[in-house]
Design an enzyme around this catalytic site. Sequence first.
Site, PDB file in Angstrom:
ATOM      1  N   LYS A   1       0.834  -1.214   0.000  1.00 18.24           N
ATOM      2  CA  LYS A   1       0.000   0.000   0.000  1.00 18.24           C
ATOM      3  C   LYS A   1       0.866   1.261   0.000  1.00 18.24           C
ATOM      4  O   LYS A   1       0.676   2.156  -0.824  1.00 18.24           O
ATOM      5  CB  LYS A   1      -0.938   0.009   1.228  1.00 18.24           C
ATOM      6  CG  LYS A   1      -1.846  -1.198   1.334  1.00 18.24           C
ATOM      7  CD  LYS A   1      -2.764  -1.122   2.536  1.00 18.24           C
ATOM      8  CE  LYS A   1      -2.069  -1.178   3.886  1.00 18.24           C
ATOM      9  NZ  LYS A   1      -1.408  -2.477   4.190  1.00 18.24           N
TER      10      LYS A   1
ATOM     11  N   ARG B   1     -10.290   0.924   8.926  1.00 16.13           N
ATOM     12  CA  ARG B   1      -9.916  -0.488   9.093  1.00 16.13           C
ATOM     13  C   ARG B   1     -11.026  -1.288   9.743  1.00 16.13           C
ATOM     14  O   ARG B   1     -10.873  -2.502   9.923  1.00 16.13           O
ATOM     15  CB  ARG B   1      -8.691  -0.613  10.007  1.00 16.13           C
ATOM     16  CG  ARG B   1      -7.420  -0.254   9.317  1.00 16.13           C
ATOM     17  CD  ARG B   1      -6.233  -0.526  10.208  1.00 16.13           C
ATOM     18  NE  ARG B   1      -5.113   0.180   9.641  1.00 16.13           N
ATOM     19  CZ  ARG B   1      -3.970  -0.374   9.272  1.00 16.13           C
ATOM     20  NH1 ARG B   1      -3.743  -1.636   9.461  1.00 16.13           N
ATOM     21  NH2 ARG B   1      -3.024   0.348   8.738  1.00 16.13           N
TER      22      ARG B   1
ATOM     23  N   ARG C   1      11.816  -6.441   5.181  1.00 17.47           N
ATOM     24  CA  ARG C   1      11.774  -5.059   5.687  1.00 17.47           C
ATOM     25  C   ARG C   1      12.293  -4.993   7.130  1.00 17.47           C
ATOM     26  O   ARG C   1      12.943  -4.018   7.516  1.00 17.47           O
ATOM     27  CB  ARG C   1      10.347  -4.500   5.615  1.00 17.47           C
ATOM     28  CG  ARG C   1      10.305  -3.025   5.990  1.00 17.47           C
ATOM     29  CD  ARG C   1       8.955  -2.399   5.748  1.00 17.47           C
ATOM     30  NE  ARG C   1       7.950  -2.904   6.680  1.00 17.47           N
ATOM     31  CZ  ARG C   1       6.657  -2.616   6.614  1.00 17.47           C
ATOM     32  NH1 ARG C   1       6.209  -1.829   5.656  1.00 17.47           N
ATOM     33  NH2 ARG C   1       5.806  -3.111   7.492  1.00 17.47           N
TER      34      ARG C   1
ATOM     35  N   ARG D   1      11.471  -1.980  11.574  1.00 20.56           N
ATOM     36  CA  ARG D   1      10.211  -1.441  12.103  1.00 20.56           C
ATOM     37  C   ARG D   1       9.775  -2.309  13.280  1.00 20.56           C
ATOM     38  O   ARG D   1       9.784  -3.534  13.177  1.00 20.56           O
ATOM     39  CB  ARG D   1       9.148  -1.433  10.987  1.00 20.56           C
ATOM     40  CG  ARG D   1       8.195  -0.262  11.105  1.00 20.56           C
ATOM     41  CD  ARG D   1       7.324  -0.159   9.887  1.00 20.56           C
ATOM     42  NE  ARG D   1       6.009  -0.728  10.140  1.00 20.56           N
ATOM     43  CZ  ARG D   1       4.970  -0.574   9.332  1.00 20.56           C
ATOM     44  NH1 ARG D   1       5.099   0.124   8.216  1.00 20.56           N
ATOM     45  NH2 ARG D   1       3.813  -1.111   9.615  1.00 20.56           N
TER      46      ARG D   1
ATOM     47  N   ARG E   1      -1.040  -8.941  13.180  1.00 23.15           N
ATOM     48  CA  ARG E   1      -1.535  -7.922  12.242  1.00 23.15           C
ATOM     49  C   ARG E   1      -2.334  -8.577  11.119  1.00 23.15           C
ATOM     50  O   ARG E   1      -3.369  -8.074  10.692  1.00 23.15           O
ATOM     51  CB  ARG E   1      -0.352  -7.114  11.671  1.00 23.15           C
ATOM     52  CG  ARG E   1       0.252  -6.144  12.696  1.00 23.15           C
ATOM     53  CD  ARG E   1       1.658  -5.728  12.328  1.00 23.15           C
ATOM     54  NE  ARG E   1       1.762  -5.053  11.055  1.00 23.15           N
ATOM     55  CZ  ARG E   1       2.895  -4.964  10.354  1.00 23.15           C
ATOM     56  NH1 ARG E   1       4.011  -5.505  10.811  1.00 23.15           N
ATOM     57  NH2 ARG E   1       2.907  -4.328   9.214  1.00 23.15           N
TER      58      ARG E   1
HETATM   59  P1  AP5 Z   1       4.647  -1.576   1.972  1.00 17.99           P
HETATM   60  O1  AP5 Z   1       4.416  -0.761   0.764  1.00 17.99           O
HETATM   61  O2  AP5 Z   1       5.168  -0.917   3.205  1.00 17.99           O
HETATM   62  O3  AP5 Z   1       3.308  -2.387   2.329  1.00 17.99           O
HETATM   63  P2  AP5 Z   1       2.069  -1.929   3.164  1.00 17.99           P
HETATM   64  O4  AP5 Z   1       0.894  -2.644   2.573  1.00 17.99           O
HETATM   65  O5  AP5 Z   1       2.007  -0.428   3.251  1.00 17.99           O
HETATM   66  O6  AP5 Z   1       2.447  -2.603   4.545  1.00 17.99           O
HETATM   67  P3  AP5 Z   1       2.480  -2.046   6.016  1.00 17.99           P
HETATM   68  O7  AP5 Z   1       3.185  -3.098   6.812  1.00 17.99           O
HETATM   69  O8  AP5 Z   1       3.007  -0.666   6.111  1.00 17.99           O
HETATM   70  O9  AP5 Z   1       0.929  -2.031   6.319  1.00 17.99           O
HETATM   71  P4  AP5 Z   1       0.175  -2.083   7.643  1.00 17.99           P
HETATM   72  O10 AP5 Z   1      -1.231  -1.889   7.218  1.00 17.99           O
HETATM   73  O11 AP5 Z   1       0.467  -3.284   8.456  1.00 17.99           O
HETATM   74  O12 AP5 Z   1       0.826  -0.882   8.470  1.00 17.99           O
HETATM   75  P5  AP5 Z   1       0.445   0.635   8.732  1.00 17.99           P
HETATM   76  O13 AP5 Z   1       1.681   1.397   8.723  1.00 17.99           O
HETATM   77  O14 AP5 Z   1      -0.690   1.060   7.861  1.00 17.99           O
HETATM   78  O15 AP5 Z   1       5.556  -2.806   1.556  1.00 17.99           O
HETATM   79  C1  AP5 Z   1       6.014  -3.727   2.533  1.00 17.99           C
HETATM   80  C2  AP5 Z   1       7.417  -4.196   2.116  1.00 17.99           C
HETATM   81  O16 AP5 Z   1       7.321  -4.902   0.887  1.00 17.99           O
HETATM   82  C3  AP5 Z   1       8.392  -3.020   1.874  1.00 17.99           C
HETATM   83  O17 AP5 Z   1       9.658  -3.390   2.338  1.00 17.99           O
HETATM   84  C4  AP5 Z   1       8.376  -2.861   0.340  1.00 17.99           C
HETATM   85  O18 AP5 Z   1       9.591  -2.351  -0.135  1.00 17.99           O
HETATM   86  C5  AP5 Z   1       8.127  -4.289  -0.115  1.00 17.99           C
HETATM   87  N1  AP5 Z   1       7.359  -4.370  -1.371  1.00 17.99           N
HETATM   88  C6  AP5 Z   1       6.310  -3.591  -1.743  1.00 17.99           C
HETATM   89  N2  AP5 Z   1       5.846  -3.984  -2.945  1.00 17.99           N
HETATM   90  C7  AP5 Z   1       6.616  -5.039  -3.345  1.00 17.99           C
HETATM   91  C8  AP5 Z   1       6.625  -5.873  -4.495  1.00 17.99           C
HETATM   92  N3  AP5 Z   1       5.743  -5.715  -5.486  1.00 17.99           N
HETATM   93  N4  AP5 Z   1       7.543  -6.864  -4.552  1.00 17.99           N
HETATM   94  C9  AP5 Z   1       8.447  -7.037  -3.551  1.00 17.99           C
HETATM   95  N5  AP5 Z   1       8.506  -6.266  -2.436  1.00 17.99           N
HETATM   96  C10 AP5 Z   1       7.598  -5.279  -2.326  1.00 17.99           C
HETATM   97  O19 AP5 Z   1      -0.147   0.552  10.210  1.00 17.99           O
HETATM   98  C11 AP5 Z   1       0.692   0.216  11.292  1.00 17.99           C
HETATM   99  C12 AP5 Z   1      -0.113   0.111  12.576  1.00 17.99           C
HETATM  100  O20 AP5 Z   1      -0.727   1.368  12.865  1.00 17.99           O
HETATM  101  C13 AP5 Z   1      -1.285  -0.882  12.587  1.00 17.99           C
HETATM  102  O21 AP5 Z   1      -0.853  -2.198  12.844  1.00 17.99           O
HETATM  103  C14 AP5 Z   1      -2.118  -0.318  13.724  1.00 17.99           C
HETATM  104  O22 AP5 Z   1      -1.556  -0.629  14.976  1.00 17.99           O
HETATM  105  C15 AP5 Z   1      -1.976   1.186  13.513  1.00 17.99           C
HETATM  106  N6  AP5 Z   1      -3.040   1.708  12.651  1.00 17.99           N
HETATM  107  C16 AP5 Z   1      -2.896   2.228  11.393  1.00 17.99           C
HETATM  108  N7  AP5 Z   1      -4.082   2.627  10.916  1.00 17.99           N
HETATM  109  C17 AP5 Z   1      -5.003   2.359  11.878  1.00 17.99           C
HETATM  110  C18 AP5 Z   1      -6.408   2.523  11.980  1.00 17.99           C
HETATM  111  N8  AP5 Z   1      -7.123   3.002  10.960  1.00 17.99           N
HETATM  112  N9  AP5 Z   1      -7.013   2.136  13.112  1.00 17.99           N
HETATM  113  C19 AP5 Z   1      -6.322   1.635  14.146  1.00 17.99           C
HETATM  114  N10 AP5 Z   1      -4.986   1.437  14.115  1.00 17.99           N
HETATM  115  C20 AP5 Z   1      -4.343   1.791  12.996  1.00 17.99           C
END
Ligand code: AP5
Length: 185
Positions: free
Chosen positions: A13, A88, A125, A131, A142
């Site tokens: 994402k 979410r 990552r 992280r 997660r």
């Molecule tokens: P990346 O692009 O970072 O993937 P992502 O889908 O953004 O993954 P995240 O781990 O950031 O998502 P998340 O939803 O768990 O975390 P968030 O920060 O939103 O890619 C991941 C890796 O893969 C990278 O190293 C990238 O380089 C690699 N990659 C990408 N595309 C690739 C490809 N095609 N091929 C190979 N490699 C690739 O949320 C974190 C925390 O915040 C949550 O757990 C929760 O505690 C809190 N939170 C956030 N939003 C809310 C909410 N709305 N309500 C409550 N808590 C919340």
Amino acid sequence: MRLLIMGPPGAGKGTQAEMICSEFGVTHISTGDLFRLNLAQGTALGQEAKKYMDAGEYVPDSVTNGMVRARLKDADVAAGFLLDGYPRTVAQVAELDGMLGATPLDRVLELTADTEEVVKRLIVRAKDQGRSDDTAEVIRRRLELYAEQTEPLTALYKSRGLLVQVDGLGSVAEVTARISDALKS
Ligand code: AP5
């Protein structure tokens, strides 16, 4: 354009959001990034969020909804935005509906990717960026929470005629091209 990108942790994402925002001229709003920024700045909100993020749990709505509501009022959001990580839960969908009022989302993009692939990406990552929520145990939690509470939102947005599904497997460039085509069609 008012967009939302969804998908399990590691689906890409954040990676794809940069391309979408530059191609479609919208502002990226990632709740995960906002929490991490608050933490880096040492705010009380950041400290509160960290307790939940490090356990792989969702940050309470009492913290999250207000943060998003405030961000959506910023001037750089007026021309359009891409929400990443919010909503979410079904309750957050209702909150967002209220915030957007008469100008709802235009599209909801779901990036699909299987568990084996996303776990592999998050482990890479963890080595590269360290992280704090990329440990094996927290990644498992997660993914579990995503399946239980967030994945059901895709059916909800499908019923509104907004859902576009894109295969998130393949190289970053391949996925980018698929998203670009899907959003233009
Ligand atoms: P990346 O692009 O970072 O993937 P992502 O889908 O953004 O993954 P995240 O781990 O950031 O998502 P998340 O939803 O768990 O975390 P968030 O920060 O939103 O890619 C991941 C890796 O893969 C990278 O190293 C990238 O380089 C690699 N990659 C990408 N595309 C690739 C490809 N095609 N091929 C190979 N490699 C690739 O949320 C974190 C925390 O915040 C949550 O757990 C929760 O505690 C809190 N939170 C956030 N939003 C809310 C909410 N709305 N309500 C409550 N808590 C919340």
